[in-house]
Write an enzyme that holds these catalytic residues in place. Structure first.
Site, mmCIF file in Angstrom:
data_model
loop_
_atom_site.group_PDB
_atom_site.id
_atom_site.type_symbol
_atom_site.label_atom_id
_atom_site.label_comp_id
_atom_site.label_asym_id
_atom_site.label_seq_id
_atom_site.Cartn_x
_atom_site.Cartn_y
_atom_site.Cartn_z
ATOM 1 N N ARG A 36 11.363 -6.106 -15.099
ATOM 2 C CA ARG A 36 11.844 -5.714 -13.947
ATOM 3 C C ARG A 36 13.250 -5.909 -13.851
ATOM 4 O O ARG A 36 13.733 -6.169 -12.249
ATOM 5 C CB ARG A 36 11.103 -5.901 -12.784
ATOM 6 N N LYS A 43 5.475 12.650 -4.138
ATOM 7 C CA LYS A 43 5.364 11.975 -5.735
ATOM 8 C C LYS A 43 5.204 13.162 -6.402
ATOM 9 O O LYS A 43 5.556 14.480 -6.198
ATOM 10 C CB LYS A 43 3.772 11.880 -5.279
ATOM 11 N N ILE A 45 -5.393 0.344 12.453
ATOM 12 C CA ILE A 45 -6.203 0.474 10.866
ATOM 13 C C ILE A 45 -5.929 -0.956 9.932
ATOM 14 O O ILE A 45 -6.878 -0.396 9.322
ATOM 15 C CB ILE A 45 -4.711 1.643 10.324
ATOM 16 N N SER A 94 -3.922 -4.293 8.998
ATOM 17 C CA SER A 94 -3.280 -5.331 8.673
ATOM 18 C C SER A 94 -2.701 -5.362 10.115
ATOM 19 O O SER A 94 -2.604 -4.141 10.413
ATOM 20 C CB SER A 94 -2.654 -5.130 7.709
ATOM 21 N N ARG A 112 11.096 0.331 -6.281
ATOM 22 C CA ARG A 112 9.600 -0.521 -6.045
ATOM 23 C C ARG A 112 9.104 -0.258 -7.378
ATOM 24 O O ARG A 112 9.031 1.152 -7.923
ATOM 25 C CB ARG A 112 9.133 0.194 -4.921
ATOM 26 N N CYS A 113 8.225 -0.978 -8.053
ATOM 27 C CA CYS A 113 7.373 -1.544 -9.136
ATOM 28 C C CYS A 113 6.018 -1.754 -8.802
ATOM 29 O O CYS A 113 6.027 -2.262 -7.651
ATOM 30 C CB CYS A 113 7.964 -2.649 -9.907
ATOM 31 N N GLU A 115 -3.984 12.328 -3.108
ATOM 32 C CA GLU A 115 -3.756 12.288 -3.996
ATOM 33 C C GLU A 115 -4.470 12.181 -5.893
ATOM 34 O O GLU A 115 -3.497 12.508 -6.589
ATOM 35 C CB GLU A 115 -2.400 11.144 -4.620
ATOM 36 N N HIS A 135 5.710 3.094 9.772
ATOM 37 C CA HIS A 135 6.913 3.021 9.068
ATOM 38 C C HIS A 135 8.743 2.692 9.742
ATOM 39 O O HIS A 135 9.702 2.319 8.774
ATOM 40 C CB HIS A 135 7.331 4.432 8.374
HETATM 41 N N1 GLN Z 1 -6.388 -0.957 6.256
HETATM 42 C C1 GLN Z 1 -4.631 -0.935 5.526
HETATM 43 C C2 GLN Z 1 -4.460 -1.250 6.605
HETATM 44 O O1 GLN Z 1 -4.150 -1.311 7.271
HETATM 45 C C3 GLN Z 1 -5.104 0.644 4.825
HETATM 46 C C4 GLN Z 1 -3.510 0.805 4.698
HETATM 47 C C5 GLN Z 1 -3.162 2.181 3.859
HETATM 48 O O2 GLN Z 1 -4.028 2.732 4.478
HETATM 49 N N2 GLN Z 1 -2.521 1.614 2.857
HETATM 50 O O3 GLN Z 1 -3.172 -1.847 5.697
HETATM 51 ZN ZN ZN Z 2 -2.576 4.393 6.145
#
Ligand code: GLN
Ligand code: ZN
Length: 757
Positions: free
Chosen positions: A16, A112, A433, A435, A517-518, A607, A696
């Site tokens: 890399r 993508k 969600i 994490s 990013r890899c 995807e 994000h």
């Molecule tokens: N449960 C995962 C998190 O919260 C979901 C990650 C994702 O959707 N890419 O990080």
């Molecule tokens: Zn997500």
């Protein structure tokens, strides 16, 4: 003589190097000159590797500092107005600002590349867009290789693919209308390449493999009539990949392309049609070595198949090639020292694929030693599958799958009543969600554990401490359904792959995902099964800390499959079902351990969709089934959640509903308009949490803003079905903004609840 070629080599470097060099430059740790030197050195080494492999045709301009679509935008001077480009040459600073933005200018959009995990920068065209040649990269890199004694075949993204994948801003014209102007620049480039000594140029038009319409064909016709009609140009090697172009062969036959490249890995059936339909003067490049996967090719079988066909080809020129650019393949298997030998002997990365191309070509040219080598080489395919690869217990379980296993005990309306009673959640329940921020402390503990400086017990203890902190925080701010925060997970697929049978991990199997990013996808080499519970002790521990519900958190079968290199010796649906059964066991164990809400994430569900709509149904059939197989063992009172990181459900809302998850959380905050449209037209039957803020960015959303968004959502989604959550996991965020945003989010939900009373 049949020639051997390559369509593109991975540019990232086996270590890399490119990633590291580019990131150092971005951080201001090196100069542009230093960056250019490293890049030139990488190109030189990559050309040399290809020369050493004995290839007749070696590509150039496959190198890119960020992305080949962005390079094409730069070449055409298609720089959106906000970057202040005033003509002349697009410099590196402008180039990187287009890709990444800066504190004043937003970056261009990224999406993508066909059905790969590579992301390109979406071209953006303003009203009055004019193209003019604005970089000399393709010519410079041709010259650079020539000076090293290698006459390359430069690669360009074709004008039709380039424009078709772009966007007009504002959206008031069709980018394909710009074809004439684009072609002028392409002709100028081709003339310059010819003058520099290029005999042949590869023009990639993968757009021909997806659903095209009359606009594409009209643009294609214009473009190539013009390009092929000019005298002053190199030979044109039209490359298609990722699918079948049979439907276009009659159209292509009318042109005098010098060569047409076919992806015979994805669509082997198109070869016969091409031989029949295309005129003999059009050479064929046979993309028979998969550029997308990591398995050795069965050279003996390919030889047997191609030999009679090629014996019959008359005067037609033939080239043997990988199916597509090798940029989608890891660089060099030679560096892997930890893989089990019986797995390693089945693999080929980019460098090894070049040897395969060479060997097959030599054999087809009748070289005796090559033929002998192929026989030996292919022994791996004939060897009986070792116990490592197949597991009779898995085969038996797959055979015993019954339709009932993929259905919940009761239909959703009934489950809803049960869950209302047993779970007793408020209206508009709040949750996250999965994490929470992966802090430097968490990463350090993991690194220390990996390096052996702390032991398993110490590592697990620090993760438990983190879980306890996260649970306490969520209780304090009043979230309704909690999570354990996923501190112990490095990656949502790798974490499970490492605990499942049938998965292997490489040390250096990196593939470019976007820019610097890899990713290093796991490889599924054998039957998948679960030997022991994977997440239960974490879930139990987290649940023991709170009276509120803590969600169990798993990754779904489609996502695990999609983000891995997969087996080619059985249908994807079978591998998906194997993973689904393993997840199903985990779901059952979580339920037995007293976990009442279980989330199975499927961010890769969309995807996985094939490029052509005609193939969607088949995909949805097995993908939906695998998800349901993984989730439907539970009793009515156990609530199944799923999560997807997008909101563009226009084409797939029926499949989403068919998953029959009790609750789905999706992205919405960035694109609520589209989403609201979908729910206007379609009565989604189960519960849904369209993300109320964008994770994000570090921006903290105001309470009022989220209240407004929720009110908009309530116009199309009944209150009883609506959940309140961010739009994705919080692992990439820092704590201060996470806290502030979630506190506001809970307040927003409370505001709406009060109003509803
Ligand atoms: N449960 C995962 C998190 O919260 C979901 C990650 C994702 O959707 N890419 O990080
Ligand atoms: Zn997500």
């Amino acid at each position: 003589m049949i020639k051997c070629s390559n369509n593109g080599f991975p540019r990232i470097g086996a270590d890399r190097e490119l990633k590291k060099a580019v990131e150092a430059y971005w951080k201001g740790l090196s100069t542009e000159g230093q960056l250019q030197d490293i890049a030139a050195d990488l190109r030189r080494r990559h050309w040399q590797v290809q020369k050493d492999a004995g290839l007749d045709i070696i590509p150039s301009n496959d190198f890119s500092f960020y992305d080949q679509m962005l390079d094409t935008s730069a070449m055409l001077g298609a720089v959106p107005a906000r970057y202040g480009f005033t003509g002349g040459k697009v410099n590196l600073t402008t180039y990187f600002t287009m890709a990444r933005g800066n504190d004043r200018k937003v970056a261009m959009e990224m999406t993508k590349w066909f059905d790969t995990n590579y992301h390109y920068i979406v071209p953006e065209f303003n009203v009055g867009q004019i193209f003019s040649l604005s970089t000399s990269k393709v010519i410079d890199q041709f010259n650079e290789a020539r000076e090293l004694g290698i006459i390359t075949r430069p690669v360009l993204i074709g004008p039709v693919t380039y424009l078709a994948l772009g966007k007009a801003r504002p959206d008031c014209f069709d980018p394909l209308d710009l074809i004439d102007n684009a072609v002028e620049v392409y002709k100028e480039v081709l003339a310059k390449l010819k003058a520099a000594g290029a005999d042949s140029v590869q023009i990639d038009e993968p757009i021909l493999t997806i659903d095209t319409d009359a606009r594409h064909i009209a643009a294609f016709d214009k473009a190539y009539r013009e390009i092929l009609g000019t005298i002053n140009r190199p030979a044109i090697h039209l490359a298609t990949y990722f699918g079948d172009i049979s439907e276009h062969l009659p159209m292509l036959a009318k042109f005098n392309f010098d060569f047409i490249h076919l992806d015979l890995d994805r669509a082997p059936e198109q070869l016969n049609a091409a031989l029949k339909t295309l005129p003999a003067k059009t050479g064929l490049s046979l993309g028979v070595i998969s550029g997308r996967n990591i398995w050795k090719a069965n050279l003996a079988a390919l030889y047997q198949k191609l030999k009679p066909i090629l014996a019959d080809r008359g005067s037609r020129n033939i080239i043997i090639a990988p199916s597509c650019s090798l940029q989608h393949s890891p660089v060099d298997l030679g560096r892997e020292s930890a893989l089990a030998p019986e797995i390693k002997e089945k693999l080929a990365f980019a460098v090894q694929k070049l040897s395969e191309v060479k060997l097959l070509t030599a054999a087809l040219n009748g070289e005796k030693s090559a033929l002998e080598q192929i026989e030996k080489y292919s022994a791996v395919f004939n060897a009986k599958n070792a116990a490592r690869f197949t597991d009779p217990a898995v085969t038996a379980r797959i055979a015993a799958i019954s339709p009932a296993m993929a259905n919940r005990q009761s239909a959703y309306p009934q489950r809803r009543l049960t869950q209302e009673k047993t779970l007793g959640l408020p209206l508009l329940p709040t949750t996250t969600i999965g994490s929470f921020p992966q802090t430097p402390e968490i990463r350090k503990a993991r690194a220390d554990f990996k390096a052996g400086s702390i032991d398993m017990a110490a590592y697990e203890q620090s993760m438990r401490d983190e879980v306890a902190r996260v649970v306490k925080f969520q209780e304090e701010i009043g979230l309704d359904v909690l999570v354990h925060g996923e501190p112990e997970r490095n990656d949502m697929v790798e974490y499970f792959g490492q605990q499942l049978n049938g998965f292997a991990f490489t040390q250096f199997g990196w593939v470019q995902s976007y820019g610097s990013r890899c990713v290093k996808p796991p490889l599924i080499y054998g039957d998948v099964s679960r030997s022991a519970p994977m997440t239960v002790h974490w879930a139990k521990y987290a649940q023991s800390l709170s009276k509120k519900y803590v969600k169990g958190m798993l990754t779904g079968p489609v996502t695990i499959l999609k983000w891995s290199f997969v087996r080619e010796d059985q249908p994807l649906s079978v591998t998906a079902n194997q993973i689904a059964l393993a997840i199903r066991d985990e779901v059952a164990d979580l339920e037995d351990a007293g976990i009442n809400i279980i989330q199975i994430d499927e961010p890769a569900f969309r995807e996985g969709m094939p490029l052509k709509t005609s193939q969607w149904k088949e995909y949805f059939d097995w993908a939906v089934n695998a998800f349901k197989l993984a989730t439907c063992s539970v009793s009515d009172s156990t609530q199944i959640h799923t999560h997807m990181c997008y909101s563009d459900f226009n084409a797939i809302i029926d499949a989403i509903a068919a998953l029959d998850a009790d609750v789905i959380s999706i992205e919405a905050s960035r694109s609520d308009i589209k989403l609201l449209d979908v729910f206007n037209d379609f009565d989604y039957p189960n519960e849904i949490g369209p993300g109320v803020y964008d994770i994000h960015s570090p921006r903290i959303p105001e309470v009022e803003e989220m209240v407004e968004l929720l009110e908009k959502m309530l116009k199309v989604i009944p209150a009883k079905q609506l959940w309140v959550n961010p739009d994705c996991g919080l692992k990439t965020r820092a704590w201060p903004e996470t806290k502030a945003a979630l506190i506001n989010m809970v307040k927003a939900a409370e505001t709406i609840r009060k109003r509803a009373k």
